[in-house]
Design an enzyme around this catalytic site. Structure first.
Site, PDB file in Angstrom:
ATOM      1  N   GLY A  46     -11.057  18.121 -10.394  1.00 19.27           N
ATOM      2  CA  GLY A  46     -11.358  18.329 -11.819  1.00 19.27           C
ATOM      3  C   GLY A  46     -10.066  18.356 -12.627  1.00 19.27           C
ATOM      4  N   ARG A 100     -12.821  12.910  -7.679  1.00 18.41           N
ATOM      5  CA  ARG A 100     -13.076  13.672  -6.451  1.00 18.41           C
ATOM      6  C   ARG A 100     -13.345  12.605  -5.390  1.00 18.41           C
ATOM      7  NH1 ARG A 100     -13.555  18.982  -8.267  1.00 18.41           N
ATOM      8  NH2 ARG A 100     -14.563  19.227 -10.285  1.00 18.41           N
ATOM      9  N   TYR A 101     -12.661  12.675  -4.246  1.00 17.44           N
ATOM     10  CA  TYR A 101     -12.759  11.604  -3.248  1.00 17.44           C
ATOM     11  C   TYR A 101     -12.810  12.215  -1.851  1.00 17.44           C
ATOM     12  CZ  TYR A 101     -11.707   7.074  -1.078  1.00 17.44           C
ATOM     13  OH  TYR A 101     -11.749   5.912  -0.322  1.00 17.44           O
ATOM     14  N   ASP A 126      -7.768  23.006  -4.521  1.00 18.70           N
ATOM     15  CA  ASP A 126      -7.554  23.144  -3.078  1.00 18.70           C
ATOM     16  C   ASP A 126      -7.992  21.910  -2.285  1.00 18.70           C
ATOM     17  OD1 ASP A 126     -10.199  23.636  -3.527  1.00 18.70           O
ATOM     18  OD2 ASP A 126     -10.346  25.323  -2.137  1.00 18.70           O
ATOM     19  N   THR A 170      -5.814  23.315 -11.948  1.00 22.38           N
ATOM     20  CA  THR A 170      -7.256  23.576 -12.094  1.00 22.38           C
ATOM     21  C   THR A 170      -7.443  24.704 -13.094  1.00 22.38           C
ATOM     22  OG1 THR A 170      -9.200  24.555 -11.021  1.00 22.38           O
ATOM     23  CG2 THR A 170      -7.109  24.995  -9.966  1.00 22.38           C
ATOM     24  N   ILE A 171      -8.496  24.601 -13.891  1.00 26.37           N
ATOM     25  CA  ILE A 171      -8.724  25.677 -14.866  1.00 26.37           C
ATOM     26  C   ILE A 171      -9.254  26.937 -14.192  1.00 26.37           C
ATOM     27  CG2 ILE A 171      -9.165  24.066 -16.767  1.00 26.37           C
ATOM     28  CD1 ILE A 171     -12.165  25.145 -16.512  1.00 26.37           C
ATOM     29  N   ASP A 172      -9.725  26.809 -12.949  1.00 27.68           N
ATOM     30  CA  ASP A 172     -10.404  27.936 -12.294  1.00 27.68           C
ATOM     31  C   ASP A 172      -9.470  29.063 -11.850  1.00 27.68           C
ATOM     32  OD1 ASP A 172     -12.703  26.552 -12.672  1.00 27.68           O
ATOM     33  OD2 ASP A 172     -13.050  26.067 -10.566  1.00 27.68           O
ATOM     34  N   ASP A 184      -8.210  29.433  -9.016  1.00 27.21           N
ATOM     35  CA  ASP A 184      -8.741  29.931  -7.741  1.00 27.21           C
ATOM     36  C   ASP A 184      -7.902  29.518  -6.528  1.00 27.21           C
ATOM     37  OD1 ASP A 184      -9.334  27.263  -7.921  1.00 27.21           O
ATOM     38  OD2 ASP A 184     -11.387  27.426  -7.212  1.00 27.21           O
ATOM     39  N   ARG A 193     -27.464  39.787 -32.720  1.00 24.57           N
ATOM     40  CA  ARG A 193     -27.936  39.175 -31.475  1.00 24.57           C
ATOM     41  C   ARG A 193     -27.033  39.502 -30.291  1.00 24.57           C
ATOM     42  NH1 ARG A 193     -29.615  33.328 -34.051  1.00 24.57           N
ATOM     43  NH2 ARG A 193     -31.787  33.879 -34.375  1.00 24.57           N
ATOM     44  N   ARG A 226     -16.346  27.892 -10.677  1.00 24.68           N
ATOM     45  CA  ARG A 226     -17.401  27.700  -9.676  1.00 24.68           C
ATOM     46  C   ARG A 226     -17.505  28.872  -8.709  1.00 24.68           C
ATOM     47  NH1 ARG A 226     -17.091  21.807  -7.742  1.00 24.68           N
ATOM     48  NH2 ARG A 226     -14.913  22.400  -8.019  1.00 24.68           N
ATOM     49  N   GLU A 268     -19.895  31.058 -14.192  1.00 19.50           N
ATOM     50  CA  GLU A 268     -20.950  30.113 -13.766  1.00 19.50           C
ATOM     51  C   GLU A 268     -21.318  30.269 -12.300  1.00 19.50           C
ATOM     52  OE1 GLU A 268     -19.936  25.932 -13.599  1.00 19.50           O
ATOM     53  OE2 GLU A 268     -17.944  26.358 -12.864  1.00 19.50           O
TER      54      GLU A 268
END
Ligand code: F6P
Length: 319
Positions: A11, A72-73, A103, A125-127, A129, A162, A171, A222
């Site tokens: 990503g 992604r491969y 990773d 990566t934005i995650d 992780d 609200r 992820r 998410e």
């Protein structure tokens, strides 16, 4: 060593272009030639490779995405794919590789090193992780984007009294949710690393409303569940005027923050320096504000730990 290659994989993340620029400029500054590989490992296998000049990386540092494109491969996990990639590296006379990605991308870098081609990974990566780094390239920008969205949602939440469930990316990791939650003043942060009880959250929302709080922001990672499902569950316990918003891929785009650009520049330069020392199979990180490197194998043996003190902090600031 005369030539190095560079690719982005997995990503995309804001700051990848800044990293490509840093690798290219540092390498050329040290007398090397640099080759860009389009579409990650897929492009490597296909031979989608071209020489990069300093001019090619001009006007890139501020741009989101990756101008080398990404893919992604999973096929690169097979020896057949790796050997095809190596054939292409030989054809272009490329002696070593810098891989920018998450990773999954690191597995490819390790395999290449095992086949005799030194490869070094940069955490893009934005995650956030990835183990052995406090921050990944793109994380800071993604958090800023999420916070900007939360601020906007809060305006409309207040107008209509609200509750908003805001689903952010990540992820398997709650980092974006934790940082965006604290920075956005969330009433609740829901992450995969902490159990939650929806009844308790409903109680907190009810109490908040009773205290006169005109808006409620719940930041949901998410990896836990979809915002719509969370909203449906929450609404079983009261009428909270709930709305669900999924921020999605908007978090992956945009101009990188200054912090991400500086991080990418430092890491890119370090990768080239290590390759010049004849090192490979390494992953670059930033720990306690110092640029570090670790054996990629060590990363596979450990698990990224998000800063859960942010969760506890938010619990006490949101009552
Ligand atoms: O790995 C980064 C990430 O943004 C995750 O947070 C998200 O789940 C995933 O990528 C989405 O991937 P894709 O763009 O392939 O749908």
């Amino acid at each position: 060593m005369k030539r190095i290659g560079i690719l982005t994989s997995g990503g995309d993340a804001p700051g990848m272009n800044a990293a490509i620029r840093a690798v290219t400029r540092r390498a050329i500054d040290k007398g090397l030639e640099v080759f860009g590989i389009n579409y990650g490992y897929a492009g490597l296998v296909a031979g989608d490779i071209f020489q990069l000049t300093t001019a090619d990386v001009s006007d890139r540092i501020q741009r989101g995405g990756t101008f080398l494109h990404s893919a992604r491969y999973p096929e690169f996990a097979n020896v057949e794919g790796q050997l095809k990639g190596i054939e292409q590296l030989k054809k272009f006379g490329i002696d070593a590789l810098v891989v920018i990605g998450g990773d999954g991308s690191y597995h490819g870098a390790l395999r290449l090193t095992e086949h005799g081609y030194n490869a070094i990974g940069l955490p893009g990566t934005i995650d956030n992780d990835i183990p052995y780094t406090d921050f990944t390239i793109g994380f800071d920008t993604a958090v800023s984007t999420a916070v900007d969205a939360i601020d906007k949602l809060r305006d409309t939440a207040t107008s209509h009294e609200r509750t908003f469930v805001v689903e952010v990316m990540g992820r398997g990791a709650g980092d974006v949710a934790l940082w965006a939650g604290v920075a956005g003043g969330a009433q609740e942060i829901v992450v995969p690393e902490r159990d939650f009880d929806i009844k308790e959250i409903a109680k907190k929302v009810t109490e908040g409303r009773e205290k006169g709080n005109k808006n409620m922001i719940i930041v949901l990672a998410e990896g836990v569940m979809h915002a719509q499902d969370f909203m449906n569950e929450l609404d079983k316990y009261g009428d909270f005027q709930t709305r669900a918003t999924v921020l999605g891929h908007v978090q992956r785009g945009g101009s990188p923050t200054a912090r991400d650009r500086v991080l990418a520049s430092k890491m890119g330069a370090k990768a080239v320096d290590l390759l010049l020392e004849g090192k490979g199979g390494l992953a670059i990180g930033i720990e306690d504000n110092k640029i570090t490197s670790h054996d990629i194998l060590d990363l596979f043996d450990s698990k990224h730990k998000p800063d859960l003190s942010l969760y506890d902090l938010n619990e006490s600031l949101s009552r």
